[in-house]
Design an enzyme around this catalytic site. Structure first.
Site, PDB file in Angstrom:
ATOM      1  N   MET A  30       0.815  -1.214   0.000  1.00  0.00           N
ATOM      2  CA  MET A  30       0.000   0.000   0.000  1.00  0.00           C
ATOM      3  C   MET A  30       0.853   1.271   0.000  1.00  0.00           C
ATOM      4  SD  MET A  30      -3.010  -1.055   2.700  1.00  0.00           S
ATOM      5  CE  MET A  30      -4.007   0.402   2.406  1.00  0.00           C
ATOM      6  N   HIS A  31       0.202   2.372  -0.344  1.00  0.00           N
ATOM      7  CA  HIS A  31       0.691   3.742  -0.117  1.00  0.00           C
ATOM      8  C   HIS A  31       1.819   4.209  -1.042  1.00  0.00           C
ATOM      9  CE1 HIS A  31      -1.619   3.206   3.516  1.00  0.00           C
ATOM     10  NE2 HIS A  31      -0.712   2.477   4.116  1.00  0.00           N
ATOM     11  N   ASP A  40      -2.803  -4.915  -0.017  1.00  0.00           N
ATOM     12  CA  ASP A  40      -2.343  -6.187   0.550  1.00  0.00           C
ATOM     13  C   ASP A  40      -3.108  -6.581   1.805  1.00  0.00           C
ATOM     14  OD1 ASP A  40      -1.189  -4.210   2.143  1.00  0.00           O
ATOM     15  OD2 ASP A  40       0.868  -4.901   1.857  1.00  0.00           O
TER      16      ASP A  40
END
Length: 500
Positions: free
Chosen positions: A81-82, A239
């Site tokens: 992520m991110h 995820d």
């Protein structure tokens, strides 16, 4: 027989799993790629490395399995992520991706708080933390404005890989929720947040559901992977959302504990109006119109890895943990807090650091090992207690990751959480969740819950022992005291960090 493929784009490697209609993993492949840390606090990767290694893993998966390309109905993704990927007009990354564990953006986080105030939690439902995407965009805006000017889109890691495989750009809601740019409850990009920081609307990709069909492989990618244009590519998810799907966390009352490098407690939720005041993360799930609540321990398995590498003398994890069953709960008065890289839940504090409290001459390596394990588990319980305080019932927890590989740790989780802890028969984590999204997208099942019923099987249930649970309740109260007692000390010590 027909099959689907789940691709999990992790921080250190990409993992691909080939799954049949009964949920059996026929074959899996993993390919690693490098991590770049050019300065303290920086963490970056080459986005093209993800593409090359994904293509390689798919090629190997197909070749090794003996499955015919036309038998593979769908592919979907789970992704770290991110991470910020800025994409130019040619569809290629303009710079290295800035990852979730990059911590250079503290000034940008303070700017977000100053500009948005309480609107941030009302719209994005999460605090401004260094790991999120918006602070990374603002860092590029400040330090590399020419790069941001050239950007046609921002994407997250798995979305860039999917773009390169299919030529189609999109982002699913579960991953978009981790950008701080999504109206999480409204399921749309927040024009208010984008405008507050001068971000052009064209930067924002199309939003889709995790199980939406996002096209077919480009001819070049068909040739390189060995797959055909008949295989459909589905959007995929973050995820943690995919890990939840792969653990069957798809209805109210279901909770998961995942112990990897970091630790996650995640619970399914349908109410969009819950307010946790930023104490835990609140994200869109990969199931339509559902959410998940998530608490994070930054150094869960990493605390154990650090301890083994620093004090274990080269022993394996099995050897290191071999003696903990002979040590009673509480490790003979020894307590550990796993704040070795800061903490996230319930203390979003970059300065706090870990502690061993209560060391005396009687303590040996197994005492320390048990104390580390207990400290990690106490940290995860803090997230579970936040869920319970919000009125959620947590009486059963599915345990995945490294914490599910040791029976002593599984029993410890049951005793500390005061809940049944379930180990799965076969655990593939987020890669299985991605495969389930492909199976659902391909029409194999009417619902994701139906898919979970077919694909996921429970193995062993660990029930809390009343006496040990009582001991851990008393010790947990002491554990919760340590943060307040050491926070100021650690702020003072931060001035001495950075030397060798």
């Amino acid at each position: 027989m027909t099959y689907v493929i789940g691709i999990d784009l992790g921080t250190s490697a990409v993992k691909s799993v080939l799954v049949d209609r009964t949920g059996n993993v026929v074959r899996e492949e993993s390919e690693q790629y490098p991590l770049y840390q050019p300065k303290p606090g920086y963490s970056e990767q080459e986005a093209e490395d993800w593409v090359e290694k994904t293509v390689l893993s798919l090629n190997k998966l197909l070749a090794a399995s003996g499955v015919q390309p036309e038998e593979i109905e769908g592919i979907s993704f789970s992704g770290q992520m991110h991470g910020l990927v800025l994409v130019g007009e040619d569809g290629r990354a303009l710079r290295r991706a800035i990852l979730w564990n990059d911590t250079r953006t503290t000034p940008q986080c303070r700017k977000i708080e100053q500009v948005l105030g309480d609107k941030l939690l009302k719209i994005a439902r999460n605090r401004a933390l260094e790991g999120f995407t918006l602070p990374k965009i603002l860092w590029v805006q400040e330090h590399e404005p020419e790069i941001l000017d050239q950007a046609a889109l921002f994407l997250l890691p798995k979305d860039y890989v999917r773009l390169r495989l299919t030529g189609q750009a999109a982002m699913d809601y579960s991953d978009a929720a981790g950008t701080l740019l999504l109206d999480v409850g409204g399921k749309r990009w927040s024009e208010e947040i984008g405008a507050a920081f001068g971000l052009k609307p064209s930067l924002f990709p199309e939003l889709v559901e995790s199980f939406d069909d996002t096209g077919a492989l480009l001819p070049e990618m068909q040739q390189r992977t060995g797959l055909t244009g008949a295989t459909r590519v589905y959007a995929g998810g973050a995820d943690n959302a995919c890990g939840a799907i792969g653990a069957g966390i798809l209805s109210e009352g279901q909770t998961m504990c995942s112990i990897g490098t970091s630790g996650v407690v995640l619970s399914y939720e349908t109410r969009r109006d819950l307010d946790f005041e930023g104490k835990v993360h609140f994200f869109n799930h990969s199931e339509k119109d559902a959410f998940y609540i998530m608490g994070v321990t930054l150094a869960a398995g990493y605390s154990m890895q650090w301890f083994r590498e620093t004090f274990g003398g080269g022993v394996s994890f099995e050897e290191l943990l071999g003696g903990i069953g002979e040590v009673s709960p509480g490790a003979n008065g020894l307590l550990f807090t796993p704040y070795i890289v800061g903490e996230r839940t319930p203390h979003p504090d970059a300065d706090i650091r870990g502690s061993f409290i209560g060391i005396d001459a009687s303590h040996k390596l197994p005492h320390f090992a048990r104390a580390v394990m207990e400290g990690i588990t106490f940290s995860l319980r803090e997230s579970i207690d936040i869920l319970r305080a919000a009125g959620k019932t947590v009486d059963k927890v599915v345990s995945i990751g490294g914490g599910a590989k040791n029976k002593e740790w599984l029993q410890m989780q049951a005793d500390v959480f005061g809940a049944d802890v379930v180990k799965l028969e076969s655990e593939q984590g987020p890669a299985m969740g991605a495969a389930m999204l492909a199976a659902f997208g391909s029409g194999w099942f009417e619902t994701l819950q139906d898919c979970a019923s077919e694909f996921i099987r429970e193995s062993v249930t660990y029930k809390p022992d009343a006496e040990r649970a009582q001991t851990y309740d008393r010790l947990f109260a002491v554990y919760q005291d340590v943060y307040g007692q050491t926070a100021e000390l650690n702020r003072k010590l931060s001035a001495f960090r950075g030397g060798s």
